[in-house]
Motif scaffolding. Structure first.
Motif, PDB file in Angstrom:
ATOM      1  N   CYS A  65       0.852  -1.186   0.000  1.00 45.98           N
ATOM      2  CA  CYS A  65       0.000   0.000   0.000  1.00 45.98           C
ATOM      3  C   CYS A  65       0.893   1.243   0.000  1.00 45.98           C
ATOM      4  N   CYS A 105       0.240   3.279   3.476  1.00 53.57           N
ATOM      5  CA  CYS A 105       0.655   2.821   4.816  1.00 53.57           C
ATOM      6  C   CYS A 105       1.732   1.741   4.798  1.00 53.57           C
ATOM      7  N   HIS A 122       1.464  -1.440   4.067  1.00 51.37           N
ATOM      8  CA  HIS A 122       0.993  -2.799   4.340  1.00 51.37           C
ATOM      9  C   HIS A 122       1.080  -3.651   3.063  1.00 51.37           C
ATOM     10  N   CYS A 169      -6.481  -1.724   0.269  1.00 51.77           N
ATOM     11  CA  CYS A 169      -5.612  -2.136   1.377  1.00 51.77           C
ATOM     12  C   CYS A 169      -6.468  -2.500   2.589  1.00 51.77           C
ATOM     13  N   ALA A 202      -5.544  -2.648   5.559  1.00 50.87           N
ATOM     14  CA  ALA A 202      -5.175  -1.888   6.759  1.00 50.87           C
ATOM     15  C   ALA A 202      -5.772  -0.492   6.746  1.00 50.87           C
ATOM     16  N   CYS A 203      -5.758   0.184   5.579  1.00 49.19           N
ATOM     17  CA  CYS A 203      -6.200   1.588   5.588  1.00 49.19           C
ATOM     18  C   CYS A 203      -7.245   1.901   4.523  1.00 49.19           C
TER      19      CYS A 203
HETATM   20 ZN   LIG Z   1      -2.803   0.872   3.524  1.00 46.50          ZN
END
Ligand SMILES: [Zn+2]
Length: 378
Positions: free
Chosen positions: A124, A127, A129, A138, A140-141
């Motif tokens: 990503c 971030c 990830h 992503c 994560a974000c």
């Molecule tokens: Zn991310």
């Protein structure tokens, strides 16, 4: 000690055992089987290396406590108050798990079954990830902006000369080998990247992979092996559903044996805990006590789940309860040592016929009545 049954580490998600008893099936099953073999209570195993856990920790008001403590508090909250497990709790980031993981990784690196190599993987852009291939947002974000990054990673080469899972990996008699699982678990790439971007996990910097942790699907296996090693068991038998085994088996291929301790999977099905209210009329007809109901739900049903491939249906519950009661009310004379010994042999070899045999079940129930186990209620 030859065998020790251990639960497939439970994901430390937002639930309690009181509201989601289905999450405790693997723990209850392992405890029941260990008790039949006369073994001491095993630790309850927990999987804390999760992306959801990373996110939950960040969202908690300004996390003021260390992550390890944060996870430990969440785990403690799952149990009824004051009921921590007699055999303790082990998580997939405990020091003894991390030590064993690094030892196993180093052995595998020397043997060439694991390598450290430069790999290009999508990450990503927002971030960092690892997003995996497929172009989805992503996890994560939520960003959809990815870029390819080349970095050193820990890579497993799957053995070509043997399948991902074979008979020796499953704790079951020959007739109950999971053919479907053996086929589906084989549908996987020949090379697997075992290093991940996570805030919390087994740090791989000792093998030169700064900022990366061991894939939790590997860590789950190492946690089970570490618990077995603590108890000096030769065979660690992980209780797990077929779906979960399918998800982790390939990642565990090089992590199912270390220092003479082997790991096998004992497959169990899901239980219809949402439908227990349907048994109320039957409970009343039998004038059961709370203790009997609890024992049926938290001991017998988990044991019975060993006999089901995917799930026990709600419609089976009345017949199962009657079977349990018939065994419970059987003449105590049936609690003879020879029958009990046969059941212990069956438990050790993965034979499950005894569970539906009234005489065998009666012998186990009678033995438990004379030597009650003091397992935590979960
Ligand atoms: Zn991310």
């Amino acid at each position: 000690m030859r065998h020790l049954f251990l639960n497939g580490p439970v994901q430390n998600g937002p639930f309690t055992f009181a509201t989601r008893p289905g999450k405790a099936v693997g723990i209850r099953l392992a405890a029941a089987l260990n008790a039949i073999l006369g073994l001491p209570p095993a630790p309850h195993l927990w999987n804390t290396v999760t992306l959801a856990g990373d996110l939950r920790y960040h969202e908690a008001d300004g996390p003021t406590i260390p992550r390890r403590r944060f996870e430990a508090d969440l785990i403690a909250d799952k149990y009824p108050s004051g009921q921590s497990p007699v055999g303790g709790i082990m998580t997939d980031t405990d020091a003894e798990v991390a030590d064993l993981a690094l030892e196993t990784i180093e052995n595998n690196l020397r043997a060439g079954t694991l390598t450290i190599s430069r790999e290009t993987v999508p990450i990503c852009r927002a971030c960092g990830h690892m997003t995996g291939i497929g172009g989805h947002p992503c996890n994560a974000c939520g960003s959809t902006d990815t870029l390819d990054r080349t970095n050193l990673h820990l890579v497993a080469e799957l053995a070509k000369e043997r399948p991902v899972l074979d008979r020796s990996d499953i704790h079951a008699s020959h007739r109950r080998q999971p053919k479907h699982l053996q086929r589906t678990s084989a549908n996987i790439a020949q090379r697997l990247i075992l290093s991940r971007t996570r805030d919390h996990g087994i740090d791989l910097s000792p093998v030169g992979l700064n900022g990366l942790v061991l894939d939790p699907r590997v860590g789950i296996h190492v946690t089970v092996l570490a618990a077995a090693r603590r108890h000096e068991a030769e065979m660690a038998v992980m209780t797990i559903t077929e779906n979960a085994a399918n998800h982790i088996a390939a990642h565990g291929q090089h992590f199912r044996e270390q220092d003479g301790t082997r790991l096998q999977y004992a497959l169990h099905g899901h239980l219809p805990y949402d439908h227990m209210a349907s048994l109320q009329p039957l409970y009343e007809a039998y004038r059961t006590t709370q203790e009997i109901e609890d024992d049926f739900e938290a001991w017998f049903l988990p044991v019975f789940s060993l006999r089901t491939r995917t799930a026990t249906s709600p419609g089976q519950l009345p017949a199962l309860f009657k079977h349990y009661m018939r065994a419970r009310l059987a003449d105590p004379v049936t609690a003879d040592a020879a029958v009990l010994e046969a059941v212990q042999h069956a438990v050790s070899t993965g034979d499950t016929e005894w569970i539906t045999n009234k005489r065998a079940l009666a012998a186990v129930l009678a033995a438990r009545a004379t030597a009650p186990v003091t397992a935590a209620k979960v």
